[in-house]
Design an enzyme around this catalytic site. Structure first.
Site, PDB file in Angstrom:
ATOM      1  NE  ARG A  61      -2.874  -2.498   3.100  1.00  0.00           N
ATOM      2  CZ  ARG A  61      -3.696  -2.753   4.095  1.00  0.00           C
ATOM      3  NH1 ARG A  61      -3.931  -1.819   5.007  1.00  0.00           N
ATOM      4  NH2 ARG A  61      -4.282  -3.922   4.204  1.00  0.00           N
ATOM      5  CG  ASP A  73       0.498   5.907   4.322  1.00  0.00           C
ATOM      6  OD1 ASP A  73       0.276   4.690   4.259  1.00  0.00           O
ATOM      7  OD2 ASP A  73       1.191   6.448   5.215  1.00  0.00           O
ATOM      8  CE1 TYR A 112       6.840   3.991   0.037  1.00  0.00           C
ATOM      9  CE2 TYR A 112       7.975   2.181   1.118  1.00  0.00           C
ATOM     10  CZ  TYR A 112       6.832   2.718   0.558  1.00  0.00           C
ATOM     11  OH  TYR A 112       5.676   1.990   0.528  1.00  0.00           O
ATOM     12  NE  ARG A 125       3.276  10.017   6.056  1.00  0.00           N
ATOM     13  CZ  ARG A 125       1.944  10.096   6.223  1.00  0.00           C
ATOM     14  NH1 ARG A 125       1.170   9.127   5.745  1.00  0.00           N
ATOM     15  NH2 ARG A 125       1.418  11.116   6.839  1.00  0.00           N
TER      16      ARG A 125
END
Lengths: 245, 245
Positions: free
Chosen positions: B51, B53, B111, B197
């Site tokens: 996934r 966000d 990421y 994050r």
């Protein structure tokens, strides 16, 4: 009354161009003048180096304005960054000589036109490029652009309004590949209304093989807008640089 | 039934994340499955590598799906490019081995987190960066990130849902300046919910001097989300790479 020189950048996507116009809302000049009015508590006339069309972006637009104020350029800049929307950026602000004027003192400008020349998607650049998936003949476009350089009457490559001179000087047109893009960097002493977009639209027709590079001189001589190519979409264009002595 | 492997990019700004969810409209998975359903005239389940966000972007999200079809991957790709909205890009599509699955076969991911570390405006990148105008201590952030590398229980750096394992392996965290930006490239075998994050948000607290680099090991050992830093804003994050054997 102190005179200021401001450098702005903007994403033109959601604006009706630089120039404030009667009832047309949402121009960059209006947003800037409103912010300056709040900061300086007076009406402010902001002069841009020139207009940019609706949807056209700017990396470096130069603006001048006068205001009665004791605030330093640094203080005004900090407040501008707070008051301007996030798609209009106050890059720099300084006091300018009394006779400096962003439009009248401007000696040259460059515009960058970005073409996404690939069948692949352009997710992150989609608001800043024109998509042309067909192959483009760079050498033919360079040959065509050579005919446009120098001082010419560009009436065929502009929307002419009023009776002002349509003579301008193009100092250079660089055409180069950059990853999946073909970029056009047009430099000159000034650009007529839609001129950068019509030149690019015409060069793209040459790149596609629809127009011969040799025809450009005849199109220029004709002063007939109908003979040049289509006006390339606004979103691919960015006011790249403004030059002053 | 042929199995396909698709590479997607997307600008997550206006989406509620990757994953289709009951009544939540506007997810990327739903947009993709709708487009594939129209093209292939059947219901299609598209599995993502994981996934992302709401608001998170992807340069390379890998997706797999099966469909009964005689169409070639090339034909499906061309139609996908026509049917998907312009902020979701179909970068590549190929037939995949029958057992290939975008999530289960994934061996690693990276990421990228982009921080605009300058007082100047970020007009053209505003949707893809977090603004942090204060100075950041890169060396301190690198020291802190070293404590996170390797296999650890990352419960303190995630929103934990359910009873699944919170052990993951971080293979590296590169932190570097790129023009006005500081970038964080996080690579690992998998990331828990919000983990990229929260790690970035915590490293930024170290960079600002609010948290000592030496505290990171203790935070990790605590398994207590409240001890780590804030969750950095979604818009700065981009799924950069998905890896397969």
């Amino acid at each position: 009354m102190p005179n200021f020189r401001l450098t702005l950048s903007y994403d033109g996507s959601r604006y009706n161009g630089w120039q404030r116009q009667g009832n047309t809302p949402n121009t960059i000049q209006e947003k800037l003048e409103t912010a300056l009015g709040r900061i300086l508590e007076q009406g402010v006339d902001a002069a841009g180096s020139g207009r940019t069309d609706a949807g056209v972006h700017a990396r470096m637009q130069t603006v001048s304005f006068r205001a009665k104020t004791d605030m330093s350029a640094e203080e005004i800049l900090a407040l501008l960054r707070r008051y301007l929307p996030e798609d209009i950026g106050a890059e720099a602000l300084s006091e300018a000589p009394p006779r400096f004027h962003a439009r009248l003192s401007c000696t040259g400008k460059s515009y960058l036109y970005r073409v996404w020349n690939s069948g692949a998607p352009c997710v992150f650049d989609r608001k800043y490029v024109l998509r042309v998936p067909e192959p483009l003949d760079i050498e033919a476009m360079r040959a065509a652009s050579a005919a446009l350089c120098g001082e010419h009457d560009f009436a065929a490559f502009a929307i002419v309004r009023g009776k002002k001179s349509t003579v301008r000087r193009i100092d250079g047109i660089e055409i180069f590949r950059e990853g999946p893009e073909v970029r056009f960097l047009l430099s000159g002493n000034g650009f007529l209304y839609n001129m950068a977009r019509i030149i690019t639209g015409t060069l793209l027709e040459v790149g596609r093989g629809h127009v011969d590079a040799e025809e450009i001189s005849a199109i220029l001589a004709s002063r007939d807008r109908r003979r040049a190519g289509p006006t390339a979409e606004a979103k691919g264009l960015c006011l790249w640089e403004t030059r002053y002595e």
